[in-house]
Motif scaffolding. Sequence first.
Motif, PDB file in Angstrom:
ATOM      1  N   ILE A 245       0.834  -1.204   0.000  1.00 40.58           N
ATOM      2  CA  ILE A 245       0.000   0.000   0.000  1.00 40.58           C
ATOM      3  C   ILE A 245       0.870   1.256   0.000  1.00 40.58           C
ATOM      4  O   ILE A 245       0.593   2.221  -0.731  1.00 40.58           O
ATOM      5  CB  ILE A 245      -0.957  -0.013   1.212  1.00 40.58           C
ATOM      6  N   SER A 246       1.923   1.261   0.811  1.00 41.18           N
ATOM      7  CA  SER A 246       2.834   2.417   0.852  1.00 41.18           C
ATOM      8  C   SER A 246       3.461   2.683  -0.514  1.00 41.18           C
ATOM      9  O   SER A 246       3.599   3.842  -0.927  1.00 41.18           O
ATOM     10  CB  SER A 246       3.936   2.175   1.892  1.00 41.18           C
ATOM     11  N   LYS A 247       3.800   1.618  -1.204  1.00 42.15           N
ATOM     12  CA  LYS A 247       4.364   1.754  -2.558  1.00 42.15           C
ATOM     13  C   LYS A 247       3.347   2.393  -3.494  1.00 42.15           C
ATOM     14  O   LYS A 247       3.687   3.290  -4.289  1.00 42.15           O
ATOM     15  CB  LYS A 247       4.785   0.378  -3.075  1.00 42.15           C
ATOM     16  N   LYS A 248       2.090   1.964  -3.399  1.00 40.10           N
ATOM     17  CA  LYS A 248       1.039   2.515  -4.254  1.00 40.10           C
ATOM     18  C   LYS A 248       0.787   3.990  -3.926  1.00 40.10           C
ATOM     19  O   LYS A 248       0.531   4.804  -4.825  1.00 40.10           O
ATOM     20  CB  LYS A 248      -0.259   1.714  -4.091  1.00 40.10           C
ATOM     21  N   GLU A 253       1.431   9.755  -5.499  1.00 41.56           N
ATOM     22  CA  GLU A 253       1.963  11.094  -5.248  1.00 41.56           C
ATOM     23  C   GLU A 253       2.687  11.645  -6.473  1.00 41.56           C
ATOM     24  O   GLU A 253       2.631  12.853  -6.747  1.00 41.56           O
ATOM     25  CB  GLU A 253       2.917  11.058  -4.053  1.00 41.56           C
ATOM     26  N   LYS A 254       3.332  10.762  -7.216  1.00 44.83           N
ATOM     27  CA  LYS A 254       4.083  11.196  -8.394  1.00 44.83           C
ATOM     28  C   LYS A 254       3.173  11.528  -9.578  1.00 44.83           C
ATOM     29  O   LYS A 254       3.516  12.354 -10.424  1.00 44.83           O
ATOM     30  CB  LYS A 254       5.065  10.103  -8.816  1.00 44.83           C
ATOM     31  N   THR A 255       2.013  10.894  -9.639  1.00 44.11           N
ATOM     32  CA  THR A 255       1.131  11.067 -10.806  1.00 44.11           C
ATOM     33  C   THR A 255      -0.125  11.864 -10.488  1.00 44.11           C
ATOM     34  O   THR A 255      -1.008  11.998 -11.340  1.00 44.11           O
ATOM     35  CB  THR A 255       0.708   9.689 -11.356  1.00 44.11           C
ATOM     36  N   LEU A 256      -0.218  12.406  -9.279  1.00 47.86           N
ATOM     37  CA  LEU A 256      -1.451  13.068  -8.831  1.00 47.86           C
ATOM     38  C   LEU A 256      -1.813  14.261  -9.721  1.00 47.86           C
ATOM     39  O   LEU A 256      -1.004  15.147  -9.959  1.00 47.86           O
ATOM     40  CB  LEU A 256      -1.278  13.545  -7.383  1.00 47.86           C
ATOM     41  N   ASP A 257      -3.052  14.251 -10.213  1.00 47.63           N
ATOM     42  CA  ASP A 257      -3.595  15.358 -10.994  1.00 47.63           C
ATOM     43  C   ASP A 257      -4.636  16.059 -10.119  1.00 47.63           C
ATOM     44  O   ASP A 257      -5.686  15.497  -9.824  1.00 47.63           O
ATOM     45  CB  ASP A 257      -4.229  14.827 -12.282  1.00 47.63           C
ATOM     46  N   PHE A 258      -4.342  17.290  -9.722  1.00 46.43           N
ATOM     47  CA  PHE A 258      -5.229  18.013  -8.809  1.00 46.43           C
ATOM     48  C   PHE A 258      -6.627  18.209  -9.394  1.00 46.43           C
ATOM     49  O   PHE A 258      -7.605  18.329  -8.663  1.00 46.43           O
ATOM     50  CB  PHE A 258      -4.618  19.379  -8.466  1.00 46.43           C
ATOM     51  N   ASP A 260      -8.099  16.099 -11.598  1.00 43.38           N
ATOM     52  CA  ASP A 260      -8.728  14.862 -12.045  1.00 43.38           C
ATOM     53  C   ASP A 260      -8.278  13.682 -11.183  1.00 43.38           C
ATOM     54  O   ASP A 260      -7.518  12.820 -11.634  1.00 43.38           O
ATOM     55  CB  ASP A 260      -8.391  14.603 -13.511  1.00 43.38           C
ATOM     56  N   PRO A 261      -8.715  13.601  -9.924  1.00 44.46           N
ATOM     57  CA  PRO A 261      -8.351  12.461  -9.072  1.00 44.46           C
ATOM     58  C   PRO A 261      -8.951  11.170  -9.628  1.00 44.46           C
ATOM     59  O   PRO A 261     -10.124  11.137  -9.995  1.00 44.46           O
ATOM     60  CB  PRO A 261      -8.941  12.826  -7.710  1.00 44.46           C
ATOM     61  N   LYS A 262      -8.134  10.126  -9.671  1.00 46.79           N
ATOM     62  CA  LYS A 262      -8.551   8.895 -10.341  1.00 46.79           C
ATOM     63  C   LYS A 262      -9.177   7.863  -9.400  1.00 46.79           C
ATOM     64  O   LYS A 262      -9.864   6.949  -9.858  1.00 46.79           O
ATOM     65  CB  LYS A 262      -7.343   8.246 -11.030  1.00 46.79           C
ATOM     66  N   ASP A 263      -8.890   7.962  -8.094  1.00 48.41           N
ATOM     67  CA  ASP A 263      -9.334   6.916  -7.175  1.00 48.41           C
ATOM     68  C   ASP A 263      -9.313   7.432  -5.734  1.00 48.41           C
ATOM     69  O   ASP A 263      -9.054   8.617  -5.495  1.00 48.41           O
ATOM     70  CB  ASP A 263      -8.446   5.673  -7.319  1.00 48.41           C
ATOM     71  N   PHE A 264      -9.556   6.542  -4.799  1.00 48.53           N
ATOM     72  CA  PHE A 264      -9.636   6.925  -3.388  1.00 48.53           C
ATOM     73  C   PHE A 264      -8.322   7.523  -2.888  1.00 48.53           C
ATOM     74  O   PHE A 264      -8.321   8.534  -2.171  1.00 48.53           O
ATOM     75  CB  PHE A 264     -10.013   5.704  -2.536  1.00 48.53           C
ATOM     76  N   ILE A 265      -7.203   6.909  -3.243  1.00 47.73           N
ATOM     77  CA  ILE A 265      -5.905   7.418  -2.769  1.00 47.73           C
ATOM     78  C   ILE A 265      -5.668   8.831  -3.289  1.00 47.73           C
ATOM     79  O   ILE A 265      -5.227   9.712  -2.531  1.00 47.73           O
ATOM     80  CB  ILE A 265      -4.760   6.472  -3.190  1.00 47.73           C
ATOM     81  N   LEU A 269      -5.089  12.129  -0.933  1.00 50.30           N
ATOM     82  CA  LEU A 269      -3.886  12.959  -1.055  1.00 50.30           C
ATOM     83  C   LEU A 269      -4.256  14.426  -1.295  1.00 50.30           C
ATOM     84  O   LEU A 269      -3.592  15.337  -0.762  1.00 50.30           O
ATOM     85  CB  LEU A 269      -3.003  12.438  -2.186  1.00 50.30           C
ATOM     86  N   LEU A 270      -5.292  14.659  -2.075  1.00 54.61           N
ATOM     87  CA  LEU A 270      -5.747  16.034  -2.303  1.00 54.61           C
ATOM     88  C   LEU A 270      -6.244  16.651  -0.996  1.00 54.61           C
ATOM     89  O   LEU A 270      -5.921  17.807  -0.675  1.00 54.61           O
ATOM     90  CB  LEU A 270      -6.863  16.059  -3.349  1.00 54.61           C
ATOM     91  N   LYS A 271      -7.029  15.877  -0.238  1.00 54.73           N
ATOM     92  CA  LYS A 271      -7.534  16.368   1.039  1.00 54.73           C
ATOM     93  C   LYS A 271      -6.383  16.622   2.010  1.00 54.73           C
ATOM     94  O   LYS A 271      -6.385  17.615   2.758  1.00 54.73           O
ATOM     95  CB  LYS A 271      -8.515  15.340   1.621  1.00 54.73           C
ATOM     96  N   LEU A 272      -5.399  15.760   1.984  1.00 53.80           N
ATOM     97  CA  LEU A 272      -4.225  15.899   2.841  1.00 53.80           C
ATOM     98  C   LEU A 272      -3.512  17.223   2.568  1.00 53.80           C
ATOM     99  O   LEU A 272      -3.127  17.940   3.497  1.00 53.80           O
ATOM    100  CB  LEU A 272      -3.292  14.703   2.610  1.00 53.80           C
ATOM    101  N   ARG A 273      -3.351  17.561   1.298  1.00 48.64           N
ATOM    102  CA  ARG A 273      -2.668  18.801   0.937  1.00 48.64           C
ATOM    103  C   ARG A 273      -3.524  20.030   1.262  1.00 48.64           C
ATOM    104  O   ARG A 273      -3.000  21.061   1.672  1.00 48.64           O
ATOM    105  CB  ARG A 273      -2.301  18.775  -0.547  1.00 48.64           C
ATOM    106  N   GLN A 274      -4.824  19.901   1.096  1.00 52.56           N
ATOM    107  CA  GLN A 274      -5.718  21.021   1.424  1.00 52.56           C
ATOM    108  C   GLN A 274      -5.686  21.338   2.917  1.00 52.56           C
ATOM    109  O   GLN A 274      -5.805  22.496   3.322  1.00 52.56           O
ATOM    110  CB  GLN A 274      -7.150  20.689   1.000  1.00 52.56           C
ATOM    111  N   ASP A 275      -5.519  20.313   3.736  1.00 50.97           N
ATOM    112  CA  ASP A 275      -5.585  20.478   5.192  1.00 50.97           C
ATOM    113  C   ASP A 275      -4.208  20.548   5.857  1.00 50.97           C
ATOM    114  O   ASP A 275      -4.111  20.433   7.078  1.00 50.97           O
ATOM    115  CB  ASP A 275      -6.376  19.316   5.814  1.00 50.97           C
ATOM    116  N   LYS A 276      -3.162  20.704   5.088  1.00 50.91           N
ATOM    117  CA  LYS A 276      -1.818  20.600   5.658  1.00 50.91           C
ATOM    118  C   LYS A 276      -1.520  21.647   6.733  1.00 50.91           C
ATOM    119  O   LYS A 276      -0.651  21.451   7.574  1.00 50.91           O
ATOM    120  CB  LYS A 276      -0.762  20.652   4.553  1.00 50.91           C
ATOM    121  N   HIS A 277      -2.260  22.755   6.726  1.00 52.56           N
ATOM    122  CA  HIS A 277      -2.039  23.789   7.738  1.00 52.56           C
ATOM    123  C   HIS A 277      -3.065  23.726   8.877  1.00 52.56           C
ATOM    124  O   HIS A 277      -3.075  24.586   9.746  1.00 52.56           O
ATOM    125  CB  HIS A 277      -2.073  25.179   7.093  1.00 52.56           C
ATOM    126  N   ASN A 278      -3.931  22.713   8.824  1.00 53.79           N
ATOM    127  CA  ASN A 278      -4.959  22.543   9.853  1.00 53.79           C
ATOM    128  C   ASN A 278      -4.433  21.602  10.942  1.00 53.79           C
ATOM    129  O   ASN A 278      -4.247  20.409  10.694  1.00 53.79           O
ATOM    130  CB  ASN A 278      -6.233  21.970   9.230  1.00 53.79           C
TER     131      ASN A 278
END
Length: 491
Positions: A245-248, A253-258, A260-265, A269-278
Amino acid sequence: MELSSSLVLVLVLTVLMMVWWKRKESRLSLPPGPLALPLIGNLLILDKRAPFKSFMKWSKTYGPVMTVYIGSQRMVVLVGYDTVKEALVDQAEDFTGRAPIPFIFQILRGYGLVISNGDRWRQLRRFTLTTLRDFGMGRKRMEQWIQEESRHLLKSFEETKLTPVDPVFFTSRAVSNVICSLVFGQRFDYEDKDFLGLLQIISRLLRFISSPQGQLYNVFPKLMQLLPGRHHAMLKEVEDIKAFISKKIKEHEKTLDFDDPKDFIDCFLLKLRQDKHNPDTEFHKDNLLGTVLNLFVAGTETTSTTLRYALMLLIKHPHIQEQMQKEIDRVIGQNRIPTMDDRKSLPFTDAVIHEVQRYLDIVPLNVPHYATCDISFRGHTIPKGTVIIPMLHSVLRDEGQWETPWTFNPEHFLDANGNFKKNPAFMPFSAGKRSCVGESLARMELFLFIVSLLQRFSFSSPKGRDGVDPSPELSSFANMPRFYDLIASPR
C-alpha cells in the motif's frame, strides 16, 4: 500440614477476591452475568472455538443484556434483535465507540477507519463514504466495473474444463479487483504473483483472527508478545500488505492530478494537501495507510467468503440452484449481461442471496463496540472502558424474527405471492453509525457475480451434494467456511 494450610489460604483469598469483585460490580449497576474469576474471568466456561454459543446459552439465564469477562476485560453482550436495534439504532450516538482490539491495534496503531473513535472516526467515515459514492459505489459506474470483472471470473471458470477446483482464489481475485479499482485505480491480472500473494495473506489473516490462538492474543496481548507462536509470523506478513500500500501511495503522489483524481488514494492525497495547515486534521499519511488497509482487506475477504459460501450452499441444495437458473433464464436469458435493474424481477434469486448472508452469519459477534463514556442502557450502567458485543448472530438467528432460524430457507425473504420481502432483522452489515461503509458495494457484487455465474454454469461437488459441509470450520471473530472443491459445468 504446611501444604494444606497454604492451599486453604489460597482458597480463602480466591473466595474473598471473588466476593470483592462481585460487590464492586454491583455498585456499578452492571447487567447480570456468570460469576467471573479474577484475572481469567469466564474463560474456563467459555466455548473457545465458538464464543457466541456460550453467550447465547448464558443469555437464557441472565437475559438479553449481560456482563461477561474475557480475561480481565469487562464485556457487555447484547442479545436479540430488539436489544441490538435499541442500542445501535435508537441509542446510536452512545454506541458509536469501537473497541481497541489488541491484534488489530498492533497492526493499525489506532489509525484508519475500523477501530478509530471520536473526531478521527467521524472525519474519516464521512470522507470515505462521500468519496466511494463519488466513484460510483452503489451506482451505474460501479455496476459496470463489476460486470467487466464478471467476464474475467467467468473465463477463469471456463478454463477449468470441468476439473475440480478450490474456488477460494476464483472468488477473491474477482472481488478484490473491484475494491482495487476503487482504491488503487487499477485491477490486477489473475496470474499476478504479487497480487495472489497478498490475497493469500488476507485469507490467512482472517482465519488467524478467527482461530483460538488469534483470540488468545486479544485476551492476553502483552503475554502473547513474549511467547512464540503464529501471531508473530502473521504480523510480519501484514507488513507486506502495508508495504504494498505504501508503494502505491508513493506512485500516486508522483502522478497526482489536482483537477482529475482517479481513485480513493488520489482524493485522500488532495484532502491531505488542502488540510496541511490545519492542526486538527485527520488527513495524514498514517490515516491514509490505515484506511486503505481497512478497505482492501475488508473489501476483499468478507464478500469473497460470502460468494464462496453461496456456491457451497447451491451445491448442497441443487433444487434451489435449478430454481434460480430457471428464474434467471426467464428474465434475462443466458446471453445478456445482468444489471441491478434485474433484481426486482428476480425475487427468488434475491431471496436466496439474502438467505446466504443470514445463514453464513459471517461476523457472529460483530466488530466489538466500546463505551467511550458511561452509558445508561435498559436500567443498567455500562461503564467507560467496557467492550460491547452487539451479537449479530443473535439477530440473524432470532427465533422471534425468523420462521426457521437454524435452517437455510429462502422463504424467509418471500411473501405468500413469491414476492421479495424485507426483514428488519437482516443485519449482516451491522446497523447504526458503525455499519459497514461498503454495504451497497457488497450487495451489488453478490448479486451480479452470482447471477452471472448461474447464467453460464451449474455447480456441483466431485463428492456429490453430501461432499460439502456448510458448518463453519472456525467460529470465533468470523464464521469461516470449510475448504471444498467444486466443478463448474457449462450450461
